[in-house]
Scaffold this motif. Structure first.
Motif, PDB file in Angstrom:
ATOM      1  N   VAL A  45      25.139  55.593  73.449  1.00  0.00           N
ATOM      2  CA  VAL A  45      23.708  55.879  73.541  1.00  0.00           C
ATOM      3  C   VAL A  45      23.171  55.334  74.860  1.00  0.00           C
ATOM      4  CG1 VAL A  45      22.991  53.779  72.325  1.00  0.00           C
ATOM      5  CG2 VAL A  45      21.528  55.768  72.254  1.00  0.00           C
ATOM      6  N   GLY A  46      22.157  56.026  75.393  1.00  0.00           N
ATOM      7  CA  GLY A  46      21.532  55.588  76.638  1.00  0.00           C
ATOM      8  C   GLY A  46      20.093  56.066  76.691  1.00  0.00           C
ATOM      9  N   TRP A  47      19.295  55.426  77.555  1.00  0.00           N
ATOM     10  CA  TRP A  47      17.896  55.829  77.702  1.00  0.00           C
ATOM     11  C   TRP A  47      17.583  56.025  79.179  1.00  0.00           C
ATOM     12  CZ3 TRP A  47      14.397  53.021  80.575  1.00  0.00           C
ATOM     13  CH2 TRP A  47      14.787  51.742  80.938  1.00  0.00           C
ATOM     14  N   GLY A  48      16.589  56.885  79.426  1.00  0.00           N
ATOM     15  CA  GLY A  48      16.188  57.145  80.802  1.00  0.00           C
ATOM     16  C   GLY A  48      14.692  57.388  80.886  1.00  0.00           C
ATOM     17  N   TYR A  49      14.146  57.129  82.071  1.00  0.00           N
ATOM     18  CA  TYR A  49      12.712  57.284  82.305  1.00  0.00           C
ATOM     19  C   TYR A  49      12.561  58.049  83.614  1.00  0.00           C
ATOM     20  CZ  TYR A  49       7.802  55.789  82.250  1.00  0.00           C
ATOM     21  OH  TYR A  49       6.433  55.759  82.196  1.00  0.00           O
ATOM     22  N   GLY A  50      11.978  59.254  83.541  1.00  0.00           N
ATOM     23  CA  GLY A  50      11.841  60.075  84.729  1.00  0.00           C
ATOM     24  C   GLY A  50      10.407  60.476  84.981  1.00  0.00           C
ATOM     25  N   THR A 102      21.163  54.766  52.376  1.00  0.00           N
ATOM     26  CA  THR A 102      19.841  54.186  52.618  1.00  0.00           C
ATOM     27  C   THR A 102      19.044  55.019  53.606  1.00  0.00           C
ATOM     28  OG1 THR A 102      20.759  51.985  52.255  1.00  0.00           O
ATOM     29  CG2 THR A 102      18.615  52.095  53.334  1.00  0.00           C
ATOM     30  N   GLY A 103      19.711  55.503  54.645  1.00  0.00           N
ATOM     31  CA  GLY A 103      19.029  56.246  55.696  1.00  0.00           C
ATOM     32  C   GLY A 103      18.547  55.314  56.782  1.00  0.00           C
ATOM     33  N   ILE A 104      17.853  55.880  57.772  1.00  0.00           N
ATOM     34  CA  ILE A 104      17.306  55.084  58.870  1.00  0.00           C
ATOM     35  C   ILE A 104      15.859  54.765  58.542  1.00  0.00           C
ATOM     36  CG2 ILE A 104      16.788  55.034  61.331  1.00  0.00           C
ATOM     37  CD1 ILE A 104      19.045  57.067  61.725  1.00  0.00           C
ATOM     38  N   ILE A 105      15.600  53.506  58.239  1.00  0.00           N
ATOM     39  CA  ILE A 105      14.239  53.053  57.956  1.00  0.00           C
ATOM     40  C   ILE A 105      13.712  52.462  59.255  1.00  0.00           C
ATOM     41  CG2 ILE A 105      12.775  51.654  56.453  1.00  0.00           C
ATOM     42  CD1 ILE A 105      14.531  53.696  54.927  1.00  0.00           C
ATOM     43  N   VAL A 110      12.418  53.691  67.528  1.00  0.00           N
ATOM     44  CA  VAL A 110      13.663  53.045  67.113  1.00  0.00           C
ATOM     45  C   VAL A 110      14.562  54.059  66.418  1.00  0.00           C
ATOM     46  CG1 VAL A 110      14.653  51.172  65.741  1.00  0.00           C
ATOM     47  CG2 VAL A 110      12.476  50.838  66.903  1.00  0.00           C
ATOM     48  N   ARG A 111      13.985  54.954  65.636  1.00  0.00           N
ATOM     49  CA  ARG A 111      14.736  56.000  64.934  1.00  0.00           C
ATOM     50  C   ARG A 111      15.478  56.898  65.934  1.00  0.00           C
ATOM     51  NH1 ARG A 111      14.359  58.479  59.955  1.00  0.00           N
ATOM     52  NH2 ARG A 111      12.583  57.141  59.460  1.00  0.00           N
ATOM     53  N   ALA A 112      14.807  57.267  67.021  1.00  0.00           N
ATOM     54  CA  ALA A 112      15.428  58.129  68.035  1.00  0.00           C
ATOM     55  C   ALA A 112      16.694  57.492  68.595  1.00  0.00           C
ATOM     56  CB  ALA A 112      14.433  58.422  69.152  1.00  0.00           C
ATOM     57  N   VAL A 113      16.638  56.190  68.869  1.00  0.00           N
ATOM     58  CA  VAL A 113      17.806  55.483  69.410  1.00  0.00           C
ATOM     59  C   VAL A 113      18.915  55.424  68.364  1.00  0.00           C
ATOM     60  CG1 VAL A 113      18.651  53.298  70.367  1.00  0.00           C
ATOM     61  CG2 VAL A 113      16.371  54.107  70.966  1.00  0.00           C
ATOM     62  N   CYS A 114      18.567  55.098  67.116  1.00  0.00           N
ATOM     63  CA  CYS A 114      19.567  54.986  66.047  1.00  0.00           C
ATOM     64  C   CYS A 114      20.254  56.324  65.776  1.00  0.00           C
ATOM     65  CB  CYS A 114      18.920  54.456  64.770  1.00  0.00           C
ATOM     66  SG  CYS A 114      18.376  52.752  64.896  1.00  0.00           S
ATOM     67  N   GLU A 115      19.482  57.408  65.722  1.00  0.00           N
ATOM     68  CA  GLU A 115      20.057  58.731  65.473  1.00  0.00           C
ATOM     69  C   GLU A 115      20.969  59.151  66.617  1.00  0.00           C
ATOM     70  OE1 GLU A 115      16.703  61.253  64.754  1.00  0.00           O
ATOM     71  OE2 GLU A 115      16.537  60.651  62.653  1.00  0.00           O
ATOM     72  N   ASP A 121      22.645  54.546  58.361  1.00  0.00           N
ATOM     73  CA  ASP A 121      22.065  53.618  57.395  1.00  0.00           C
ATOM     74  C   ASP A 121      21.733  52.305  58.096  1.00  0.00           C
ATOM     75  OD1 ASP A 121      22.659  55.361  55.084  1.00  0.00           O
ATOM     76  OD2 ASP A 121      24.730  54.915  55.646  1.00  0.00           O
ATOM     77  N   VAL A 122      20.451  52.082  58.347  1.00  0.00           N
ATOM     78  CA  VAL A 122      20.031  50.850  59.012  1.00  0.00           C
ATOM     79  C   VAL A 122      18.572  50.568  58.665  1.00  0.00           C
ATOM     80  CG1 VAL A 122      19.350  51.965  61.182  1.00  0.00           C
ATOM     81  CG2 VAL A 122      20.095  49.605  61.212  1.00  0.00           C
TER      82      VAL A 122
END
Length: 160
Positions: A45-50, A102-105, A110-115, A121-122
């Motif tokens: 996983v990675g993130w970017g800002y443009g 459980t799914g992503i709570i 935060v959900r976007a990063v986890c998915e 399940d987190v």
């Protein structure tokens, strides 16, 4: 807003698009900043800002930066190996492993990063800042701290 970018099977999620206005002689000139999270669904996983004058180029710049900033996350049965606290600026994110089903709570950022990382399940809770950019960075900080049992045994030189 998740879509398969086609390059290497990455899933990209646009977390936030911000519009900025600069007042010039003829009126206002708008520019756009995009925060994007990409992942392969298998632990990377990675993130970017443009930033650009139009939305699509800002998203493309963010995706390009995210591909360069990718990290590997240990995923064990769709969850994380242990509890972790990630911090960035005034934001704090607590992540807990959860049982299958459980799914992503989590909130949207935060959900976007986890998915994108492939977690299914987190449990998470964010404190402090509600800024999506800060929360994504705090989540990434938390994921960088994760270690597997084997990794810890090897680092300590002990067999459990």
């Amino acid at each position: 807003m998740a879509k398969d970018s086609g390059k290497g099977g990455f899933v990209e999620k646009v977390v936030k698009i911000k519009r900025c206005a600069a007042v010039v002689k003829g009126g206002r000139r708008f520019s756009f900043a995009a925060m994007v999270v990409i992942g392969d669904g298998k632990g990377r996983v990675g993130w970017g800002y443009g930033k650009a004058n139009e939305v699509p180029p800002s998203v493309q710049k963010a995706v390009k930066q995210a591909e360069r900033k990718m990290i590997q996350v240990p995923v064990i049965e769709g969850s994380i190996p242990h509890q972790v606290i990630g911090r960035f600026g005034a934001g704090q994110v607590i992540m807990l492993p959860a049982h299958p089903g459980t799914g992503i709570i989590a909130g949207a950022s935060v959900r976007a990063v986890c998915e994108a990382a492939g977690l299914h399940d987190v449990l998470t809770k964010s404190f402090g800042s509600t800024n999506p950019v800060v929360l994504v960075k705090a989540t990434m900080n938390a994921l960088e701290q994760l270690r597997t049992k084997d990794e810890i045994q090897r680092l300590r030189g002990v067999a459990v």
